[in-house]
Design a protein around this motif. Structure first.
Motif, PDB file in Angstrom:
ATOM      1  N   ILE A   1       3.520   1.985  11.042  1.00 57.63           N
ATOM      2  CA  ILE A   1       4.683   1.440  10.139  1.00 57.63           C
ATOM      3  C   ILE A   1       4.276   1.595   8.721  1.00 57.63           C
ATOM      4  O   ILE A   1       4.974   2.303   7.812  1.00 57.63           O
ATOM      5  N   THR A   2       2.820   1.756   8.297  1.00 53.62           N
ATOM      6  CA  THR A   2       2.489   2.071   6.761  1.00 53.62           C
ATOM      7  C   THR A   2       2.882   3.420   6.618  1.00 53.62           C
ATOM      8  O   THR A   2       3.401   3.557   5.597  1.00 53.62           O
ATOM      9  N   TYR A   3       2.445   4.296   7.254  1.00 52.42           N
ATOM     10  CA  TYR A   3       2.957   5.833   6.811  1.00 52.42           C
ATOM     11  C   TYR A   3       4.446   6.119   6.734  1.00 52.42           C
ATOM     12  O   TYR A   3       5.016   6.871   6.365  1.00 52.42           O
ATOM     13  N   GLY A   4       5.036   5.300   7.882  1.00 53.22           N
ATOM     14  CA  GLY A   4       6.253   5.398   7.849  1.00 53.22           C
ATOM     15  C   GLY A   4       7.250   4.777   6.812  1.00 53.22           C
ATOM     16  O   GLY A   4       8.123   5.396   6.151  1.00 53.22           O
ATOM     17  N   ILE A   5       6.772   3.595   6.098  1.00 47.11           N
ATOM     18  CA  ILE A   5       7.191   3.019   5.023  1.00 47.11           C
ATOM     19  C   ILE A   5       7.164   4.072   3.808  1.00 47.11           C
ATOM     20  O   ILE A   5       7.569   4.244   3.035  1.00 47.11           O
ATOM     21  N   GLY A   6       5.774   4.673   3.742  1.00 47.29           N
ATOM     22  CA  GLY A   6       5.111   5.526   2.842  1.00 47.29           C
ATOM     23  C   GLY A   6       6.206   6.622   2.581  1.00 47.29           C
ATOM     24  O   GLY A   6       6.315   7.040   1.414  1.00 47.29           O
ATOM     25  N   ALA A   7       6.659   7.259   3.517  1.00 48.64           N
ATOM     26  CA  ALA A   7       7.382   8.471   3.497  1.00 48.64           C
ATOM     27  C   ALA A   7       8.830   8.037   3.191  1.00 48.64           C
ATOM     28  O   ALA A   7       9.353   8.787   2.370  1.00 48.64           O
ATOM     29  N   VAL A   8       9.508   6.862   3.460  1.00 48.71           N
ATOM     30  CA  VAL A   8      10.683   6.426   2.956  1.00 48.71           C
ATOM     31  C   VAL A   8      10.470   6.267   1.521  1.00 48.71           C
ATOM     32  O   VAL A   8      11.533   6.774   0.934  1.00 48.71           O
TER      33      VAL A   8
ATOM     34  N   THR B   1      -9.323  19.533  -2.858  1.00 52.44           N
ATOM     35  CA  THR B   1     -10.452  18.360  -2.915  1.00 52.44           C
ATOM     36  C   THR B   1      -9.867  17.181  -3.181  1.00 52.44           C
ATOM     37  O   THR B   1     -10.535  16.265  -2.731  1.00 52.44           O
ATOM     38  N   VAL B   2      -8.640  16.789  -3.425  1.00 54.70           N
ATOM     39  CA  VAL B   2      -7.916  15.570  -3.438  1.00 54.70           C
ATOM     40  C   VAL B   2      -7.063  15.229  -2.319  1.00 54.70           C
ATOM     41  O   VAL B   2      -6.312  14.392  -2.566  1.00 54.70           O
ATOM     42  N   THR B   3      -7.059  16.183  -1.350  1.00 53.09           N
ATOM     43  CA  THR B   3      -6.313  15.836  -0.086  1.00 53.09           C
ATOM     44  C   THR B   3      -6.398  14.366   0.437  1.00 53.09           C
ATOM     45  O   THR B   3      -5.507  13.772   0.804  1.00 53.09           O
ATOM     46  N   GLY B   4      -7.686  13.967   0.513  1.00 50.61           N
ATOM     47  CA  GLY B   4      -8.025  12.463   1.095  1.00 50.61           C
ATOM     48  C   GLY B   4      -6.991  11.572   0.217  1.00 50.61           C
ATOM     49  O   GLY B   4      -6.728  10.428   1.219  1.00 50.61           O
ATOM     50  N   LEU B   5      -6.788  11.653  -0.883  1.00 50.39           N
ATOM     51  CA  LEU B   5      -6.215  10.588  -1.703  1.00 50.39           C
ATOM     52  C   LEU B   5      -4.695  10.322  -1.230  1.00 50.39           C
ATOM     53  O   LEU B   5      -3.969   9.150  -1.428  1.00 50.39           O
ATOM     54  N   TYR B   6      -3.783  11.447  -0.607  1.00 55.23           N
ATOM     55  CA  TYR B   6      -2.875  11.205  -0.322  1.00 55.23           C
ATOM     56  C   TYR B   6      -2.384  10.541   0.844  1.00 55.23           C
ATOM     57  O   TYR B   6      -1.548   9.943   1.374  1.00 55.23           O
ATOM     58  N   MET B   7      -3.749  10.399   1.602  1.00 55.84           N
ATOM     59  CA  MET B   7      -3.602   9.689   3.022  1.00 55.84           C
ATOM     60  C   MET B   7      -4.267   8.153   3.042  1.00 55.84           C
ATOM     61  O   MET B   7      -4.098   7.665   4.125  1.00 55.84           O
ATOM     62  N   ILE B   8      -4.930   7.958   1.910  1.00 52.89           N
ATOM     63  CA  ILE B   8      -5.807   6.826   2.028  1.00 52.89           C
ATOM     64  C   ILE B   8      -5.206   5.339   2.473  1.00 52.89           C
ATOM     65  O   ILE B   8      -5.746   4.660   3.016  1.00 52.89           O
ATOM     66  N   TYR B   9      -3.800   5.417   1.884  1.00 52.94           N
ATOM     67  CA  TYR B   9      -3.003   4.161   1.925  1.00 52.94           C
ATOM     68  C   TYR B   9      -2.795   3.602   3.367  1.00 52.94           C
ATOM     69  O   TYR B   9      -2.910   2.563   3.813  1.00 52.94           O
ATOM     70  N   GLY B  10      -2.733   4.684   4.094  1.00 49.61           N
ATOM     71  CA  GLY B  10      -2.289   4.251   5.652  1.00 49.61           C
ATOM     72  C   GLY B  10      -3.499   3.948   6.343  1.00 49.61           C
ATOM     73  O   GLY B  10      -3.889   2.923   7.191  1.00 49.61           O
ATOM     74  N   LEU B  11      -4.735   4.750   6.106  1.00 47.10           N
ATOM     75  CA  LEU B  11      -6.029   4.359   6.900  1.00 47.10           C
ATOM     76  C   LEU B  11      -6.451   3.188   6.497  1.00 47.10           C
ATOM     77  O   LEU B  11      -7.194   2.327   7.242  1.00 47.10           O
ATOM     78  N   LEU B  12      -6.357   2.810   4.968  1.00 42.92           N
ATOM     79  CA  LEU B  12      -6.978   1.549   4.432  1.00 42.92           C
ATOM     80  C   LEU B  12      -6.102   0.342   5.463  1.00 42.92           C
ATOM     81  O   LEU B  12      -6.532  -0.719   5.638  1.00 42.92           O
TER      82      LEU B  12
ATOM     83  N   LEU C   1       0.918  -1.027   0.074  1.00 42.65           N
ATOM     84  CA  LEU C   1      -0.023  -0.087   0.163  1.00 42.65           C
ATOM     85  C   LEU C   1       0.809   1.322   0.009  1.00 42.65           C
ATOM     86  O   LEU C   1       0.591   2.296  -0.641  1.00 42.65           O
ATOM     87  N   ALA C   2       2.110   1.174   0.688  1.00 40.11           N
ATOM     88  CA  ALA C   2       2.914   2.565   0.785  1.00 40.11           C
ATOM     89  C   ALA C   2       3.650   2.706  -0.415  1.00 40.11           C
ATOM     90  O   ALA C   2       3.550   3.676  -0.900  1.00 40.11           O
ATOM     91  N   ALA C   3       3.989   1.663  -1.170  1.00 43.05           N
ATOM     92  CA  ALA C   3       4.688   1.585  -2.730  1.00 43.05           C
ATOM     93  C   ALA C   3       3.574   2.088  -3.667  1.00 43.05           C
ATOM     94  O   ALA C   3       3.746   2.888  -4.539  1.00 43.05           O
ATOM     95  N   ALA C   4       2.229   1.524  -3.472  1.00 45.09           N
ATOM     96  CA  ALA C   4       1.187   2.010  -4.368  1.00 45.09           C
ATOM     97  C   ALA C   4       0.742   3.352  -4.210  1.00 45.09           C
ATOM     98  O   ALA C   4       0.818   4.276  -5.133  1.00 45.09           O
ATOM     99  N   ASN C   5       0.991   4.035  -3.053  1.00 43.75           N
ATOM    100  CA  ASN C   5       0.615   5.416  -2.757  1.00 43.75           C
ATOM    101  C   ASN C   5       1.805   6.091  -3.261  1.00 43.75           C
ATOM    102  O   ASN C   5       1.408   7.548  -3.729  1.00 43.75           O
ATOM    103  N   ALA C   6       3.044   5.796  -3.351  1.00 45.56           N
ATOM    104  CA  ALA C   6       4.229   6.565  -3.863  1.00 45.56           C
ATOM    105  C   ALA C   6       3.958   6.745  -5.118  1.00 45.56           C
ATOM    106  O   ALA C   6       4.179   7.919  -5.925  1.00 45.56           O
ATOM    107  N   VAL C   7       3.520   5.479  -6.024  1.00 42.69           N
ATOM    108  CA  VAL C   7       3.331   5.708  -7.569  1.00 42.69           C
ATOM    109  C   VAL C   7       2.299   6.830  -7.614  1.00 42.69           C
ATOM    110  O   VAL C   7       2.182   7.588  -8.729  1.00 42.69           O
TER     111      VAL C   7
END
Length: 202
Positions: A81-88, A57-68, A28-34
């Motif tokens: 862990i998820t948001y941490g991986i996403g940041a890296v 209006t699209v702010t929510g899409l940047y955060m969805i991977y961690g909440l999902l 999910l973190a990798a998919a978010n980065a893409v």
């Protein structure tokens, strides 16, 4: 897996993450980065059409991977862990908003998400709870972003409207969408080994 906390009623139960949990969080973190790579030009287009309010209006899409990930796995520490991986991952791939923003945003998201779900003892995953979580992820990061990206020049009225739009976007495109996607995947049978499957069946 070994449990590390009292499992009695009203207590938060800590469980070790399985390999499948880690894999899902990383995916999910990798998919978010893409996805973020493609959201950047969209943001620019929206900014040209309607300025800071349109981009909000699209702010929510940047955060969805961690909440999902939180909704599917339902274990304390999932957001960290998820948001941490996403940041890296975002930092390595490059970000139009700068490396610092990747980590500051992730820190804001993980703290708020864990606090919200801890309040409900990681046991309530209803639509209201997910909407609350999605909206709550916005304000703290917005506070830091306003100073990092010069939002203060917008003026108080625009700032407040943009914040309201971002919170609404967080509720719908992050909170609501996370629940809908999670439930759909659970019903499809793809998440048989995750807690969300038991929640949907229950």
């Amino acid at each position: 897996m070994k449990e590390y906390a009292n499992a009695s009623k009203g207590k938060i139960t800590f469980k070790a993450f399985t390999t499948l949990d880690i894999v899902l969080m990383a995916m999910l973190a990798a998919a978010n980065a893409v996805m973020t790579v493609y959201l950047s030009p969209l943001n620019m287009a929206l900014n040209g059409l309607g300025g800071p309010i349109a981009t909000s209006t699209v702010t929510g899409l940047y955060m969805i991977y961690g909440l999902l990930a939180c909704y599917i796995i339902r274990k304390p520490g999932t957001a960290v862990i998820t948001y941490g991986i996403g940041a890296v991952v975002q930092a390595f791939m490059g970000s139009a908003y700068g490396i610092a923003s990747c980590f500051v945003a992730a820190a804001c998201y993980m703290v708020v998400a864990e606090a919200i779900f801890a309040f409900f003892r990681y046991r309530k995953w209803s639509f209201p709870v997910m909407l609350l979580a999605g909206g709550a992820l916005v304000p703290i990061w917005f506070f830091f972003a306003a100073r990092m990206f010069g939002y203060m020049k917008w003026g108080t009225d625009i700032l407040l409207i943009a914040l309201a739009v971002r919170i609404l976007s967080g509720m719908v495109l992050c909170g609501l969408l996370s629940k809908l996607i999670g439930d759909a995947l659970a019903r499809s049978g793809l998440l048989r080994r995750y807690a969300v499957k038991r929640g949907v069946e229950g």
